[in-house]
Design a protein around this motif. Structure first.
Motif, PDB file in Angstrom:
ATOM      1  N   ALA A 149       0.811  -1.219   0.000  1.00 53.00           N
ATOM      2  CA  ALA A 149       0.000   0.000   0.000  1.00 53.00           C
ATOM      3  C   ALA A 149       0.844   1.270   0.000  1.00 53.00           C
ATOM      4  CB  ALA A 149      -0.928   0.000   1.215  1.00 53.00           C
ATOM      5  N   ASN A 150       2.085   1.198   0.496  1.00 48.14           N
ATOM      6  CA  ASN A 150       2.860   2.421   0.723  1.00 48.14           C
ATOM      7  C   ASN A 150       4.167   2.517  -0.045  1.00 48.14           C
ATOM      8  OD1 ASN A 150       1.468   4.026   3.046  1.00 48.14           O
ATOM      9  ND2 ASN A 150       1.355   1.885   3.684  1.00 48.14           N
ATOM     10  N   ALA A 151       4.548   1.469  -0.757  1.00 49.88           N
ATOM     11  CA  ALA A 151       5.847   1.480  -1.440  1.00 49.88           C
ATOM     12  C   ALA A 151       6.002   2.682  -2.358  1.00 49.88           C
ATOM     13  CB  ALA A 151       6.047   0.186  -2.229  1.00 49.88           C
ATOM     14  N   ALA A 152       4.965   3.015  -3.102  1.00 49.76           N
ATOM     15  CA  ALA A 152       5.071   4.104  -4.081  1.00 49.76           C
ATOM     16  C   ALA A 152       5.364   5.437  -3.406  1.00 49.76           C
ATOM     17  CB  ALA A 152       3.784   4.194  -4.898  1.00 49.76           C
ATOM     18  N   ALA A 153       4.888   5.632  -2.188  1.00 48.08           N
ATOM     19  CA  ALA A 153       5.124   6.908  -1.489  1.00 48.08           C
ATOM     20  C   ALA A 153       6.602   7.121  -1.187  1.00 48.08           C
ATOM     21  CB  ALA A 153       4.310   6.948  -0.198  1.00 48.08           C
ATOM     22  N   PHE A 154       7.375   6.030  -1.119  1.00 50.38           N
ATOM     23  CA  PHE A 154       8.807   6.120  -0.841  1.00 50.38           C
ATOM     24  C   PHE A 154       9.647   5.984  -2.119  1.00 50.38           C
ATOM     25  CE2 PHE A 154       6.770   4.815   3.046  1.00 50.38           C
ATOM     26  CZ  PHE A 154       7.425   5.536   4.029  1.00 50.38           C
ATOM     27  N   GLY A 155       8.995   5.896  -3.266  1.00 42.15           N
ATOM     28  CA  GLY A 155       9.718   5.712  -4.516  1.00 42.15           C
ATOM     29  C   GLY A 155       9.900   4.258  -4.896  1.00 42.15           C
ATOM     30  N   GLY A 156       9.122   3.369  -4.306  1.00 39.38           N
ATOM     31  CA  GLY A 156       9.246   1.948  -4.582  1.00 39.38           C
ATOM     32  C   GLY A 156       8.172   1.433  -5.521  1.00 39.38           C
ATOM     33  N   ASP A 157       8.414   0.254  -6.048  1.00 42.76           N
ATOM     34  CA  ASP A 157       7.480  -0.407  -6.959  1.00 42.76           C
ATOM     35  C   ASP A 157       6.698  -1.456  -6.175  1.00 42.76           C
ATOM     36  OD1 ASP A 157       6.133  -1.829  -8.876  1.00 42.76           O
ATOM     37  OD2 ASP A 157       7.881  -2.254 -10.123  1.00 42.76           O
ATOM     38  N   PRO A 158       5.418  -1.219  -5.887  1.00 45.61           N
ATOM     39  CA  PRO A 158       4.650  -2.203  -5.107  1.00 45.61           C
ATOM     40  C   PRO A 158       4.459  -3.524  -5.811  1.00 45.61           C
ATOM     41  CG  PRO A 158       3.208  -0.496  -5.982  1.00 45.61           C
ATOM     42  CD  PRO A 158       4.607  -0.068  -6.282  1.00 45.61           C
ATOM     43  N   GLY A 159       4.739  -3.570  -7.109  1.00 44.25           N
ATOM     44  CA  GLY A 159       4.625  -4.816  -7.857  1.00 44.25           C
ATOM     45  C   GLY A 159       5.928  -5.568  -7.984  1.00 44.25           C
ATOM     46  N   ASN A 160       6.982  -5.089  -7.305  1.00 47.40           N
ATOM     47  CA  ASN A 160       8.279  -5.781  -7.339  1.00 47.40           C
ATOM     48  C   ASN A 160       8.862  -5.799  -5.934  1.00 47.40           C
ATOM     49  OD1 ASN A 160      10.713  -6.938  -7.892  1.00 47.40           O
ATOM     50  ND2 ASN A 160      11.433  -5.368  -9.303  1.00 47.40           N
ATOM     51  N   VAL A 161       8.417  -6.766  -5.153  1.00 38.83           N
ATOM     52  CA  VAL A 161       8.825  -6.908  -3.750  1.00 38.83           C
ATOM     53  C   VAL A 161       9.566  -8.229  -3.589  1.00 38.83           C
ATOM     54  CG1 VAL A 161       8.033  -7.120  -1.362  1.00 38.83           C
ATOM     55  CG2 VAL A 161       6.894  -5.514  -2.921  1.00 38.83           C
ATOM     56  N   THR A 162      10.744  -8.166  -2.985  1.00 36.71           N
ATOM     57  CA  THR A 162      11.523  -9.362  -2.652  1.00 36.71           C
ATOM     58  C   THR A 162      11.476  -9.566  -1.153  1.00 36.71           C
ATOM     59  OG1 THR A 162      13.036  -9.104  -4.519  1.00 36.71           O
ATOM     60  CG2 THR A 162      13.810 -10.419  -2.671  1.00 36.71           C
ATOM     61  N   LEU A 163      11.063 -10.741  -0.719  1.00 38.20           N
ATOM     62  CA  LEU A 163      11.089 -11.100   0.699  1.00 38.20           C
ATOM     63  C   LEU A 163      12.377 -11.859   0.961  1.00 38.20           C
ATOM     64  CD1 LEU A 163       9.402 -11.021   3.324  1.00 38.20           C
ATOM     65  CD2 LEU A 163       8.534 -13.280   2.706  1.00 38.20           C
ATOM     66  N   PHE A 164      13.212 -11.350   1.892  1.00 38.66           N
ATOM     67  CA  PHE A 164      14.457 -12.046   2.190  1.00 38.66           C
ATOM     68  C   PHE A 164      14.732 -12.020   3.676  1.00 38.66           C
ATOM     69  CE2 PHE A 164      15.917  -7.786   2.194  1.00 38.66           C
ATOM     70  CZ  PHE A 164      17.302  -7.608   2.169  1.00 38.66           C
ATOM     71  N   GLY A 165      15.487 -13.025   4.138  1.00 39.63           N
ATOM     72  CA  GLY A 165      15.774 -13.119   5.558  1.00 39.63           C
ATOM     73  C   GLY A 165      16.814 -14.177   5.822  1.00 39.63           C
ATOM     74  N   GLN A 166      17.327 -14.180   7.066  1.00 40.28           N
ATOM     75  CA  GLN A 166      18.406 -15.087   7.459  1.00 40.28           C
ATOM     76  C   GLN A 166      18.011 -15.858   8.706  1.00 40.28           C
ATOM     77  OE1 GLN A 166      20.497 -14.503  10.377  1.00 40.28           O
ATOM     78  NE2 GLN A 166      21.997 -16.123   9.997  1.00 40.28           N
ATOM     79  N   SER A 167      18.385 -17.119   8.777  1.00 38.28           N
ATOM     80  CA  SER A 167      18.122 -17.976   9.930  1.00 38.28           C
ATOM     81  C   SER A 167      16.614 -18.065  10.152  1.00 38.28           C
ATOM     82  CB  SER A 167      18.874 -17.449  11.156  1.00 38.28           C
ATOM     83  OG  SER A 167      18.864 -18.390  12.200  1.00 38.28           O
ATOM     84  N   ALA A 168      16.111 -17.636  11.317  1.00 39.96           N
ATOM     85  CA  ALA A 168      14.663 -17.651  11.518  1.00 39.96           C
ATOM     86  C   ALA A 168      13.965 -16.794  10.479  1.00 39.96           C
ATOM     87  CB  ALA A 168      14.322 -17.155  12.923  1.00 39.96           C
ATOM     88  N   GLY A 169      14.647 -15.740  10.016  1.00 36.58           N
ATOM     89  CA  GLY A 169      14.085 -14.933   8.941  1.00 36.58           C
ATOM     90  C   GLY A 169      14.018 -15.703   7.636  1.00 36.58           C
ATOM     91  N   GLY A 170      15.041 -16.534   7.355  1.00 39.78           N
ATOM     92  CA  GLY A 170      14.997 -17.388   6.182  1.00 39.78           C
ATOM     93  C   GLY A 170      13.902 -18.431   6.288  1.00 39.78           C
ATOM     94  N   ALA A 171      13.755 -19.017   7.473  1.00 39.39           N
ATOM     95  CA  ALA A 171      12.662 -19.966   7.694  1.00 39.39           C
ATOM     96  C   ALA A 171      11.313 -19.277   7.533  1.00 39.39           C
ATOM     97  CB  ALA A 171      12.782 -20.594   9.078  1.00 39.39           C
ATOM     98  N   SER A 172      11.226 -18.018   7.956  1.00 33.77           N
ATOM     99  CA  SER A 172       9.987 -17.256   7.789  1.00 33.77           C
ATOM    100  C   SER A 172       9.655 -17.061   6.315  1.00 33.77           C
ATOM    101  CB  SER A 172      10.113 -15.889   8.469  1.00 33.77           C
ATOM    102  OG  SER A 172      10.212 -15.994   9.866  1.00 33.77           O
ATOM    103  N   VAL A 173      10.688 -16.831   5.492  1.00 34.22           N
ATOM    104  CA  VAL A 173      10.459 -16.739   4.053  1.00 34.22           C
ATOM    105  C   VAL A 173       9.803 -18.024   3.564  1.00 34.22           C
ATOM    106  CG1 VAL A 173      11.576 -16.584   1.799  1.00 34.22           C
ATOM    107  CG2 VAL A 173      12.317 -15.082   3.665  1.00 34.22           C
TER     108      VAL A 173
END
Length: 493
Positions: A179-203
């Motif tokens: 909902a808010n990516a565009a307000a910061f200059g981001g593309d809401p249709g191009n989102v990468t979810l990334f994480g490490q350890s428990a964050g990787g498991a969360s992915v």
């Protein structure tokens, strides 16, 4: 020129750049702008999960009209016993962007910490955002017993969602990003979810969760293969019932009256499986099937996938847990605790040797990290573009360990992505990794100009690039980590 005017002009040059204001869907915020980055911190993305909202899916935040100060992180979520964070009002995220941003990819980072510790501001993503020319969002999510308590009474009031409140927090943050990516200059249709350890498991959990469908278009998991064991609902509810008894409660009103410290202390006293503590659970409406089965059956959110693991994952974990080492008898007891009736086979394949602690670290690296990552590669690669690597810096910076060299230990790659390395060859590797990660975020393919070719992983492959300073090579992940043994062991039990 008058001296006072000169001093005034110099002061203006030395003063930090003015604060920038962005209007989000919930209200205006102001953060910090410099010549190198823009930073907005402590943005609430959901209502505080307190009182009656404890152990419920995240609710929308109350909008505001006055400009919110977004120059400092929000509260971290309550952590494991001994950690200083006890404020449940913790559902905040942070946004870092390059100085100029227009339709940039958005990369949403999920922190590690075994699902019982950590926060979004554990890393500083500002340099990564600038080098990769992407927007980076980091976030807090509910942890431990407050994020992952499963109990039949909670399901009765909330539709079979207990045990996965932290995952639902992550999905609420992803909806905020959309909902808010565009307000910061981001593309809401191009989102990468990334994480490490428990964050990787969360992915992996989000890849297996219907509620995350469409919320991200690419995924990167570091040290968190999607085939690693996770608790099912029955195991989690058994522990939730034990927690209730530990606290002397008979209903949810009593449970919700307990302080975070009381809950965390009681949770720490509940015997749990050796392979996980309070983790997300499968078998409910949030994560219907085991992530390993979701990948095996193709029942996951199909997006391009990058799977990264470290060659010596468990060295630092074992060194921290057993600083004085372990004896051969202790080693046998530990393996029996994990593998039960299959322990004799593990002990025969991994004899204790002269350094049982190192042997334990190697076996844990192989079965829990490296081979689950390889299995993820092999299942996913027939369905989605998949890229795999092994981080293999023998001398990754870290703390000295008298028991054995740590090598490319768990978490070592984070300083390559989000830090600064003193040795030129290591910094060159860091720049190459950031290049790969950013190209993957931009296109779903890590390859790009000036980067050594990274072959796409194909079904049946076992060779992956090994990232080390000053050299480019491949490694047979299956042979290096005894994956045939672990596959046979799994098939027989």
């Amino acid at each position: 020129m008058p001296k006072l005017l000169v001093l005034t002009l110099l002061a203006g040059l030395l003063t930090p750049c003015p604060v920038a204001t962005v209007t989000t869907t919930d209200g205006p915020i102001h953060g910090t702008v410099t010549a190198n980055y823009r930073s907005y911190q402590g943005i609430p993305y959901a209502a505080p999960p307190v009182g009656a909202l404890r152990w419920r899916p995240p609710e929308p935040v109350q909008p505001w009209t006055q400009t919110l100060d977004a120059t400092a992180p929000g509260n971290a979520c309550p952590q494991a016993p001994g950690e200083p964070h006890t404020d449940e009002n913790c559902l905040y995220l942070n946004v870092s962007t390059p100085p100029e941003a227009h339709r940039l990819p958005v990369m949403v980072w999920l922190h590690g910490g075994s699902f019982i510790s950590g926060a979004g501001n554990d890393i500083d993503p500002r340099s990564f955002a600038a080098k990769a020319h992407v927007i980076v969002v980091t976030l807090n999510y509910r942890l431990g017993v407050l994020g992952f308590l499963a109990h039949p009474a909670l399901d009765a009031e909330g539709g079979d969602q207990s045990g996965d409140y932290g995952i639902q927090d992550q999905q609420a943050a992803l909806r905020w990003v959309k909902a808010n990516a565009a307000a910061f200059g981001g593309d809401p249709g191009n989102v990468t979810l990334f994480g490490q350890s428990a964050g990787g498991a969360s992915v992996c959990m989000n890849l297996a969760s219907p509620g995350a469908a469409g919320l991200f278009q690419r995924a990167i998991t570091e040290s968190g293969g999607c085939l690693a064991p996770e608790p099912d609902k029955a195991i989690a509810e058994r522990n939730g019932t034990a927690l209730t008894a530990q606290l002397g409660c008979t209903d949810l009103v009593c449970l919700r009256s307990k302080t975070p410290d009381e809950l965390l202390a009681a949770a720490a006293a509940i015997p749990y499986s050796p392979t996980y503590s309070w983790h997300p659970v499968w078998g409910g409406s949030v994560i219907p099937v085991k992530p390993a089965d979701a990948f095996h059956n193709g029942q996951f959110n199909r997006v391009p996938l990058l799977v990264s693991s470290n060659r010596d994952e468990a060295t630092i974990l074992i060194a921290q847990q057993y600083p004085d080492g372990i004896t051969a008898d202790q080693y046998a007891q530990l393996q029996t605790g994990v593998f039960k009736a299959a322990a004799p086979q593990v002990l025969a394949h991994y004899p204790a040797g002269d350094n049982p602690a190192l042997t334990f670290a190697r076996s844990t690296t192989d079965w829990f990290f490296s081979c689950t990552s390889l299995g993820t590669d092999q299942f996913a690669s027939g369905l989605v573009p998949t890229y795999a690597d092994e981080f293999a810096d023998d001398n990754a910076p870290g703390w000295p360990n008298p028991l054995f060299p740590l090598g490319a230990y768990h978490g070592a790659e984070l300083q390559y992505l989000f830090g600064h390395l003193d040795k030129p060859a290591q910094q060159a590797l860091a720049d190459r990794m950031i290049g790969y990660w950013s190209r993957f975020a931009w296109t779903g393919n890590p390859n790009g100009p000036g980067l050594p070719a990274w072959p796409r992983f194909r079904p049946g492959d076992v060779a992956v690039p090994a990232f080390a300073p000053g050299r480019s090579q491949t490694v047979d992940l299956a042979a290096e980590h005894q994956c045939a043994f672990w596959a046979a062991l799994s098939a027989g039990h």
